[in-house]
Design an enzyme around this catalytic site. Sequence first.
Site, PDB file in Angstrom:
ATOM      1  N   THR A 172      61.884 -10.996 -10.773  1.00 27.94           N
ATOM      2  CA  THR A 172      62.687 -11.926  -9.958  1.00 27.94           C
ATOM      3  C   THR A 172      62.498 -13.366 -10.427  1.00 27.94           C
ATOM      4  O   THR A 172      62.057 -14.219  -9.664  1.00 27.94           O
ATOM      5  CB  THR A 172      62.273 -11.828  -8.468  1.00 27.94           C
ATOM      6  OG1 THR A 172      60.860 -12.139  -8.377  1.00 27.94           O
ATOM      7  CG2 THR A 172      62.537 -10.459  -7.890  1.00 27.94           C
ATOM      8  N   HIS A 220      43.512 -17.983  -5.084  1.00 26.14           N
ATOM      9  CA  HIS A 220      43.949 -16.601  -4.909  1.00 26.14           C
ATOM     10  C   HIS A 220      42.858 -15.792  -4.243  1.00 26.14           C
ATOM     11  O   HIS A 220      41.694 -16.200  -4.171  1.00 26.14           O
ATOM     12  CB  HIS A 220      44.399 -15.979  -6.228  1.00 26.14           C
ATOM     13  CG  HIS A 220      43.355 -15.773  -7.280  1.00 26.14           C
ATOM     14  ND1 HIS A 220      42.797 -14.546  -7.554  1.00 26.14           N
ATOM     15  CD2 HIS A 220      42.794 -16.636  -8.158  1.00 26.14           C
ATOM     16  CE1 HIS A 220      41.956 -14.657  -8.562  1.00 26.14           C
ATOM     17  NE2 HIS A 220      41.921 -15.914  -8.952  1.00 26.14           N
ATOM     18  N   ASP A 228      35.293 -14.684  -9.613  1.00 27.64           N
ATOM     19  CA  ASP A 228      36.742 -14.856  -9.742  1.00 27.64           C
ATOM     20  C   ASP A 228      37.446 -13.885  -8.838  1.00 27.64           C
ATOM     21  O   ASP A 228      37.542 -12.693  -9.167  1.00 27.64           O
ATOM     22  CB  ASP A 228      37.131 -14.612 -11.207  1.00 27.64           C
ATOM     23  CG  ASP A 228      38.616 -14.782 -11.455  1.00 27.64           C
ATOM     24  OD1 ASP A 228      39.333 -15.220 -10.539  1.00 27.64           O
ATOM     25  OD2 ASP A 228      39.048 -14.481 -12.581  1.00 27.64           O
ATOM     26  N   GLU A 278      47.309 -12.996  -8.000  1.00 28.38           N
ATOM     27  CA  GLU A 278      47.168 -13.981  -9.067  1.00 28.38           C
ATOM     28  C   GLU A 278      46.809 -13.337 -10.375  1.00 28.38           C
ATOM     29  O   GLU A 278      47.274 -13.725 -11.441  1.00 28.38           O
ATOM     30  CB  GLU A 278      46.097 -15.025  -8.687  1.00 28.38           C
ATOM     31  CG  GLU A 278      46.025 -16.206  -9.650  1.00 28.38           C
ATOM     32  CD  GLU A 278      44.893 -16.111 -10.677  1.00 28.38           C
ATOM     33  OE1 GLU A 278      44.626 -17.129 -11.339  1.00 28.38           O
ATOM     34  OE2 GLU A 278      44.274 -15.022 -10.833  1.00 28.38           O
ATOM     35  N   GLU A 279      45.946 -12.316 -10.301  1.00 24.17           N
ATOM     36  CA  GLU A 279      45.437 -11.720 -11.543  1.00 24.17           C
ATOM     37  C   GLU A 279      46.550 -11.105 -12.377  1.00 24.17           C
ATOM     38  O   GLU A 279      46.434 -10.983 -13.590  1.00 24.17           O
ATOM     39  CB  GLU A 279      44.346 -10.688 -11.229  1.00 24.17           C
ATOM     40  CG  GLU A 279      43.063 -11.276 -10.635  1.00 24.17           C
ATOM     41  CD  GLU A 279      42.319 -12.217 -11.592  1.00 24.17           C
ATOM     42  OE1 GLU A 279      42.797 -12.475 -12.701  1.00 24.17           O
ATOM     43  OE2 GLU A 279      41.244 -12.709 -11.185  1.00 24.17           O
ATOM     44  N   GLU A 333      55.667 -17.172  -6.250  1.00 27.27           N
ATOM     45  CA  GLU A 333      56.729 -16.762  -5.315  1.00 27.27           C
ATOM     46  C   GLU A 333      56.836 -17.746  -4.154  1.00 27.27           C
ATOM     47  O   GLU A 333      57.934 -18.066  -3.694  1.00 27.27           O
ATOM     48  CB  GLU A 333      56.472 -15.340  -4.793  1.00 27.27           C
ATOM     49  CG  GLU A 333      56.442 -14.280  -5.882  1.00 27.27           C
ATOM     50  CD  GLU A 333      57.636 -14.330  -6.814  1.00 27.27           C
ATOM     51  OE1 GLU A 333      58.776 -14.208  -6.338  1.00 27.27           O
ATOM     52  OE2 GLU A 333      57.443 -14.521  -8.042  1.00 27.27           O
ATOM     53  N   GLU A 366      58.742 -20.676  -5.279  1.00 21.15           N
ATOM     54  CA  GLU A 366      60.163 -20.352  -5.428  1.00 21.15           C
ATOM     55  C   GLU A 366      60.850 -20.304  -4.072  1.00 21.15           C
ATOM     56  O   GLU A 366      61.953 -20.802  -3.902  1.00 21.15           O
ATOM     57  CB  GLU A 366      60.319 -19.030  -6.190  1.00 21.15           C
ATOM     58  CG  GLU A 366      59.987 -19.195  -7.676  1.00 21.15           C
ATOM     59  CD  GLU A 366      59.874 -17.903  -8.453  1.00 21.15           C
ATOM     60  OE1 GLU A 366      59.782 -17.977  -9.690  1.00 21.15           O
ATOM     61  OE2 GLU A 366      59.855 -16.813  -7.839  1.00 21.15           O
ATOM     62  N   ASP A 373      39.660 -22.211  -7.706  1.00 25.19           N
ATOM     63  CA  ASP A 373      39.720 -20.764  -7.950  1.00 25.19           C
ATOM     64  C   ASP A 373      38.277 -20.311  -8.172  1.00 25.19           C
ATOM     65  O   ASP A 373      37.557 -20.071  -7.203  1.00 25.19           O
ATOM     66  CB  ASP A 373      40.632 -20.534  -9.167  1.00 25.19           C
ATOM     67  CG  ASP A 373      40.737 -19.081  -9.603  1.00 25.19           C
ATOM     68  OD1 ASP A 373      39.951 -18.256  -9.126  1.00 25.19           O
ATOM     69  OD2 ASP A 373      41.605 -18.774 -10.442  1.00 25.19           O
ATOM     70  N   HIS A 412      36.078 -10.676 -15.061  1.00 23.58           N
ATOM     71  CA  HIS A 412      37.047  -9.560 -15.016  1.00 23.58           C
ATOM     72  C   HIS A 412      36.416  -8.186 -15.295  1.00 23.58           C
ATOM     73  O   HIS A 412      37.115  -7.258 -15.693  1.00 23.58           O
ATOM     74  CB  HIS A 412      38.222  -9.802 -15.974  1.00 23.58           C
ATOM     75  CG  HIS A 412      39.169 -10.866 -15.497  1.00 23.58           C
ATOM     76  ND1 HIS A 412      40.410 -11.020 -16.038  1.00 23.58           N
ATOM     77  CD2 HIS A 412      39.062 -11.819 -14.544  1.00 23.58           C
ATOM     78  CE1 HIS A 412      41.029 -12.047 -15.440  1.00 23.58           C
ATOM     79  NE2 HIS A 412      40.224 -12.539 -14.546  1.00 23.58           N
TER      80      HIS A 412
END
Lengths: 743, 743
Positions: free
Chosen positions: B263, B373, B383, B421-422, B430, B433, B450, B551
């Site tokens: 989108t 996030h 994170d 976010e990841e 979004e 937007e 973050d 991560h």
Amino acid sequence: MMKQVLIGILCGGGVLTIGILIGHYGIAKSSNPAPSWVNDVTKDVDESLIQRFMSEVDNMQIQENLRELTRVPHMATTPGDEQTVQLMLKRWQDPETGLDEAWREEYMVYLSFPDAKNPNKVTVVSPSDTVLYTVREKEKPYHPDQEDPEVVQPYAAYGPAGHTKGKLVYANQGKPSDYQHLNETMDLRGTIAITRYGGAGRAAKAINAAPYGVIGVLVYTDPLDINDGLMSDINETYPHSWYLPPSGVERGSFNTHFGDMLTPYLAAKEETYRIPTEDITGIPPIPIQPIGFEDAYILICELDGAAAPSQWQGGFNCTYNYGGPGFKHTSAFNNSDVKLDIFNFEEVKNSSNVMGIIRGSVEPDRYVIYGNHRDSWVHGAIDPSSGTSVMLELTRVLGKMVKQGTWRPRRSIIFGSWGAEEFGLIGSAEYTEQYFTMLSERTVAYINVDIAVFANATLRASGMPSVQDVIFTATKQVDAPGLDSTSVYDNWIRFANRTSPAHGVIPSVGYLSGAGSDYAAFVHYLGITSMDISYTYDRTKTNARIYPAYHTAYDTFNYASTFIDPGFVSHQAVARTAGNVLVRLADSLLLPINCSDYAESLEDYLNTAVNLYQTQLQARKISMEPLKQAVTRFRNVAGHLDHMIRTSDLANETPLKVRRINDQLMLLDRAFLNPLAFPEKYAYRHVIWASSSAGKATFPGLADAYARAETSGLDSDWNKVHYHLSVLSQAIDGAASTLVDVI
Amino acid sequence: MMKQVLIGILCGGGVLTIGILIGHYGIAKSSNPAPSWVNDVTKDVDESLIQRFMSEVDNMQIQENLRELTRVPHMATTPGDEQTVQLMLKRWQDPETGLDEAWREEYMVYLSFPDAKNPNKVTVVSPSDTVLYTVREKEKPYHPDQEDPEVVQPYAAYGPAGHTKGKLVYANQGKPSDYQHLNETMDLRGTIAITRYGGAGRAAKAINAAPYGVIGVLVYTDPLDINDGLMSDINETYPHSWYLPPSGVERGSFNTHFGDMLTPYLAAKEETYRIPTEDITGIPPIPIQPIGFEDAYILICELDGAAAPSQWQGGFNCTYNYGGPGFKHTSAFNNSDVKLDIFNFEEVKNSSNVMGIIRGSVEPDRYVIYGNHRDSWVHGAIDPSSGTSVMLELTRVLGKMVKQGTWRPRRSIIFGSWGAEEFGLIGSAEYTEQYFTMLSERTVAYINVDIAVFANATLRASGMPSVQDVIFTATKQVDAPGLDSTSVYDNWIRFANRTSPAHGVIPSVGYLSGAGSDYAAFVHYLGITSMDISYTYDRTKTNARIYPAYHTAYDTFNYASTFIDPGFVSHQAVARTAGNVLVRLADSLLLPINCSDYAESLEDYLNTAVNLYQTQLQARKISMEPLKQAVTRFRNVAGHLDHMIRTSDLANETPLKVRRINDQLMLLDRAFLNPLAFPEKYAYRHVIWASSSAGKATFPGLADAYARAETSGLDSDWNKVHYHLSVLSQAIDGAASTLVDVI
């Protein structure tokens, strides 16, 4: 005793007085005194000042403005144009009646001219190249104005130079469907098409032709479309009436987009990057020349071939045939070609806007902009000098009040006298490109008065629905010209009205969905609440496409003062109306911008869209619910905001609350901008008012996408319909988010 | 007589009192009393309140926040994610310490997952398809956290499913130059490339490979890049230190753009139009899988072929060869292929942002936004939960003051706990937007925290140059963790500093020119003044690309509290700093945004551009003068505005003047937006801070265009350089126009 009593009373009185004085002056009130700015920030529009303004607007001043503006032709960047620059500067810098400041802003813009030394020629030539007929090069003079050497030869600006000849065909209005139809009856390759104005844009008449192999185009104004059929200059046309003489030719810019073509989205300064000219789109790919109907008559009535359909027939007393291609065997032109020798050339030239300002006293960072272009094709008495005359009278009256110290608006007012509009709204577009951020953050509204008076029957106004209300307020206060005790409003409603669910029967305000004048960049590129105001026709009395002298050498002071507005009372009514609106926008504590009226238009558009598209979209599993929900939410929050305004005592609220509401109203249209929604339409970003070719009274992107998908049936085109639905839903919902309680 | 005198005095006194009372209460002062709102609108930030806020920020509360946030893995849209949604809502809706309001906002977003039932497999297979070696599927457990069944298998999000095998080659970091170099030594068609993290984006390692015929990619973290060379989990890596265990694998989103991919530019609601998945760009065209260095070691050290260049060598105790392609003849893997069986699948899932607000008292229509996030790859202790723990402590302290009625900010504060976010900054993108217009019109600044603490040596801050000053002010008031009587500022300046022409030696504030966290949409799409704050490394002590457990399944509460920030004092310092900045932005009468500091950065960029490009551009007749003039003008008007601010008594000015100046400061960055300048970079509109691949400290569009033109030598590419010069000049000049006197 009496004496003691008397002394006592006197003393007592003295002590009391002393006490009162101490109490009043000696002891600080528990609340501090109000700072001096409290009164300023809560001040509202002054109705008596508006009355004074309107009473001082002088029709004879407007007449003299027009006389001075139209002494010589003032096509963009010519010496005549420079004279009008100087005139504007002189008036706006006048120490008695001028503005706070005035200056010029220059842009180097891409223009197109005919070559005075090699006039464009249209001839009929025999197979042996003998010239059998030559189309008139300049319009016939009826007044010294037409004999001014500065009158530019009729030409198609941005039409390419070239020498071409071929058999003539008649292509009606030069629409895609016209050429398609014609192509079904004959091979168009190598032909010259003659077309009449109307139905398609100027450039489109050539752009649509080229794919069929047509190599040149003529365009003329049919007497049926402009003169209610009249043709004779013996007793029918100007100088006997407002109608167009047989040799009159509408000049014009033959382009599709607006703004300087070489510097898209960039202000055209000296060193600005310019695209290669071969990358320009939207201009004629083949030579094209406008001619008068006296010549078109000769050419069309000699055409061979079958009779064209009845909708293609015009005002000439002959049958309009398609062409053989070419002329009848019985004609003196038998077997002859029409030949175009076009010498147009393009040039980057220095064009000026003249800018003037009145500084705001309380909110100088809020702008009301009022503008009109200054350049014309020839003398341009109606287009644009009627509007410029009105603007000059308006600035004279307001300027005088400012110079006398009797008035200073709450918000700043910017006046723009735009250059090179006739070539494609160039001056205003470059201005919006140069000051994009500043203008989009601060501009309350843009008022455009270009042709102030087309005719003297009734007011015409177009704009965002949110300014309908302030236009109504103003027009109710202005006397209709030539009518006793009738307001402009009451006269208007007789000529054009509609029934509003909220307001009952009201005058119809049009929408600004095209790019007909300098409002285009403000509406479509910046998303600024805008309006366009003029006086216009009684449509029961004429079918003329526009006033007949439009873009011809007959649009002169003599024409305007004799046939369009003798006495200049319609000009005066427009000046009063536009000025009244201007002062209200500049001075009102609460901006006169109404978001519920916007909701009404969105609901209208939605209903049309649902009626036209929903069944088919449902079958394709594309939901219109998000759009419906967005419009409903917009309506609700607009009502909520209106209610909050009605129930607030704004004059006693913190000025930051008033500012907050005003910001919501000012910025409303910005929420409808999407710079990516119309990649093929230059500077069109407003998803509600963008131009559309679908011809439906609904959301333009949706209507155009739907029409395309219906024709092609391609999945990718139906995807585009869904895309536009989402763009619209998000924009309207986003606008609602700006109207709802701010947090 | 005495009695009469006494009566007279008493009476006189009484009369005087009456007089005083009449005078004080009975007669209106000539100036009205000040309306009650006058004090509110002129109120400035309260330093004692900031001190109180800072003293109440509690490191143990942050620790407990982190413990609660990291109980289970909380990858976007999983049950663990929903638990964190509930936690945020519970905290923000707490009647004692919550915000005015909190709610969730949902989007249907395109995500990518491995298939738990069919784990991705990487094997070495012999020519007869015998499996000779299998890469570890899950990381080795050292703590119960790694054994949680919800730990997601390492995978490359948005890497396609597929089954492919081929000879292995070593391609260094997978940069274009790496594959180009490798392709010069061998035919890459049909090979599998193993690459190490760093140097190129995750997706780029596969995108760059595909044109050479590479059919699959592996990626791992080299011990040299993350562990300062250490490799053994016997005594070197976690749980013995912060270093990455051999089986640790960095997960990640393998995409190039940010926001929901289906989108673009539209909020991903249920019915929103979605592009066909085949139209997605910027994701791997071939299968790709991340693996641990214990497996990479086995594979790389067995590779045949010539030795790779020294810059390609990593931390393994073997020579990194290119590959034959394939393995050494002497290896047990001789003639074997590496095989990838990837079962990733994409799914549109419901992801939530959690939003919370504190309403502003005076300017509720001005927003300071603070966000981070919420989703992680596994437990995400660092994170993002370090940042979320800080945010929760900050809202607890501020929320309590609001609930107790001791404080309400001048402007509104919006807190955002972004989802997904990841997978590509999806929740924040979004949000921007959906609320584009509202946010761009009203947002003063965005603060992103973050990863709050990468390491505990020093503060790190990046942002627009205009917020450098307020960050300095705050950091001077916060004690550096673990140091006696040293401020965060004084500590910071020892680790990272530069010499400013205006300020002398000051800490270096970085720029936000990439899309590393949720500030991206605010900076690049909305043009909102933003900053990103964290605590970070002593670079003299480690070369780790990032904290080693990044991560992986080792980024847990145990890891964070043992190795990253025992005692949570660095978290506390970040909370105090970010909160201090937040309150200043929300409460200051004059916004703490400095436009002269912006000018300094523009001048820096200009000087670099002139040094690098001017000679060559002059030879091509492309002038840099408009850019120089624009920067000079920006500098001058910034100085003028600063001088006006310094010499004004803003507390006694009309609140509309203060608002006007604040609007100039708030909207400054908006002037740098150009939605058409970077057509190939999704949502990058800020012409000063857009990402760049040219690696020069100057204007990104200019630098990239210049690099391209220099390489190709094409006129059309030099035109693009000129175009970007014009875009920049107009943007900077346009920004200057917003800073100059408003009219």
